[in-house]
Structure formats: C-alpha cells, structure tokens
Design a protein around this motif. Structure first.
Motif, mmCIF file in Angstrom:
data_model
loop_
_atom_site.group_PDB
_atom_site.id
_atom_site.type_symbol
_atom_site.label_atom_id
_atom_site.label_comp_id
_atom_site.label_asym_id
_atom_site.label_seq_id
_atom_site.Cartn_x
_atom_site.Cartn_y
_atom_site.Cartn_z
ATOM 1 N N ARG A 182 -34.970 -2.774 0.580
ATOM 2 C CA ARG A 182 -35.275 -3.085 -0.777
ATOM 3 C C ARG A 182 -34.606 -2.909 -1.935
ATOM 4 O O ARG A 182 -34.988 -3.186 -3.138
ATOM 5 N N SER A 183 -33.572 -2.054 -1.553
ATOM 6 C CA SER A 183 -32.555 -1.585 -2.766
ATOM 7 C C SER A 183 -31.463 -2.636 -2.710
ATOM 8 O O SER A 183 -30.581 -2.523 -1.838
ATOM 9 N N LEU A 184 -30.964 -3.329 -3.775
ATOM 10 C CA LEU A 184 -30.081 -4.196 -3.911
ATOM 11 C C LEU A 184 -28.638 -3.168 -3.957
ATOM 12 O O LEU A 184 -27.631 -3.701 -3.135
ATOM 13 N N SER B 53 -27.419 -15.110 -8.040
ATOM 14 C CA SER B 53 -28.082 -16.243 -7.452
ATOM 15 C C SER B 53 -27.171 -17.274 -6.951
ATOM 16 O O SER B 53 -26.484 -17.837 -7.597
ATOM 17 N N GLN C 245 -29.478 -13.699 -3.325
ATOM 18 C CA GLN C 245 -28.983 -12.741 -4.184
ATOM 19 C C GLN C 245 -27.826 -12.164 -3.932
ATOM 20 O O GLN C 245 -27.093 -11.562 -4.429
ATOM 21 N N ARG D 104 -32.065 -12.642 0.894
ATOM 22 C CA ARG D 104 -32.721 -13.437 -0.273
ATOM 23 C C ARG D 104 -34.053 -12.451 -0.517
ATOM 24 O O ARG D 104 -34.699 -12.095 0.500
ATOM 25 N N TRP D 105 -34.082 -12.181 -1.605
ATOM 26 C CA TRP D 105 -35.525 -11.268 -2.185
ATOM 27 C C TRP D 105 -36.811 -12.241 -1.775
ATOM 28 O O TRP D 105 -36.818 -13.477 -2.410
ATOM 29 N N ASN D 106 -37.709 -11.732 -1.073
ATOM 30 C CA ASN D 106 -38.882 -12.505 -0.708
ATOM 31 C C ASN D 106 -40.193 -11.901 -1.418
ATOM 32 O O ASN D 106 -41.321 -12.238 -1.158
ATOM 33 N N THR E 63 -40.797 -8.891 -1.283
ATOM 34 C CA THR E 63 -41.138 -7.463 -0.744
ATOM 35 C C THR E 63 -39.786 -6.974 -0.393
ATOM 36 O O THR E 63 -39.587 -5.605 -0.534
ATOM 37 N N GLU E 64 -38.982 -7.551 0.153
ATOM 38 C CA GLU E 64 -37.635 -7.029 0.895
ATOM 39 C C GLU E 64 -36.418 -8.212 0.688
ATOM 40 O O GLU E 64 -36.751 -9.210 0.344
ATOM 41 N N TYR E 65 -35.564 -7.736 1.008
ATOM 42 C CA TYR E 65 -34.375 -8.772 1.307
ATOM 43 C C TYR E 65 -34.185 -9.288 2.511
ATOM 44 O O TYR E 65 -33.997 -8.566 3.907
ATOM 45 N N GLU E 66 -34.654 -10.399 2.995
ATOM 46 C CA GLU E 66 -34.720 -10.828 4.462
ATOM 47 C C GLU E 66 -33.252 -11.664 4.513
ATOM 48 O O GLU E 66 -32.496 -12.279 3.620
#
Length: 128
Positions: A12-14, A32, A46, A60-62, A64-67
C-alpha cells in the motif's frame, strides 16, 4: 484477448515498494507508465520494472493496494513469480515497518538476517 495477469498484494505504500525494488537491484520507473505485453497490448501502472525482452512488470494501484500486472508468458526474472513476490513483499514489509517506526519516533538499533531468511529488526525510542 488480454494476456495480462493481475496478482493481488498487500502493498500500500509507494515509497516502501520503490525502496524494496531498489534493494533487490531491480530497475524501476515511477509515474503513470505503460506496461508492455503481448502483441503491443499495454496496461497503465504507477511503477514499472522493464525487462530485457521488451515485456514489463508493473505495480498498479487498484484503489486499495498495488497489484502486480504482467504478461506471465514473458516473465524474465531470476526468480519465479511467487519467489519474486515473496522477495518484494519481504523488503516492502521491512521498509513499511521502518517508515511507520520513524513516524512514531523509533530508531533502528539492529537488523539481523535470520537463518530462515527472515529479518529481525530491533527498534528503540527514548522518552524524556
């Protein structure tokens, strides 16, 4: 027909994700970006990890989280997909803990690699 796979994570943290990829020696691009897949198909992510074969791995940020987003037919990493995600997740968790601890006034005293591959982090906070 799309060949892209989306794999859920707990990321969740970029900044912690980017630090994890750097720790693993993986080149990445932020902002992007287009993830390249089969027959010129793309997905927007991202964070993109380019591969030498012209196909990319993306996060990719969905909402909720980066999938993880990738065309797994063209996976070209030193590790399998599962091992890659395990390594990224471990380094991500380490950086997320450090980020949270720093925000709460803690300092890292020691970090030790354990025999089973896990990390032991000892934090300390002085109160006046």
């Amino acid at each position: 027909m799309s060949h892209f796979s989306q794999i859920k994570t707990q990321i969740r943290s970029l900044p912690a994700l980017q630090a994890a990829l750097t720790d693993l020696g993986l080149p990445w691009q932020s902002g992007s970006q287009e993830v390249r897949g089969f027959r010129g198909q793309t997905q927007t992510a991202q964070v993109v990890v380019p591969q030498d074969n012209g196909y990319d791995i993306g996060f990719r940020w969905n909402g909720t989280e980066y999938e993880l987003v990738a065309d797994l037919e063209f996976w070209q990493q030193a590790w399998s997909v599962d091992r890659f995600l395990n390594k990224v997740t471990q380094r991500y968790a380490y950086h997320a803990v450090l980020q949270s601890a720093t925000e709460q006034g803690f300092q890292v005293q020691t970090t030790e690699q354990q025999a089973d591959g896990s990390l032991k982090v000892v934090l300390q906070r002085w109160r006046s």
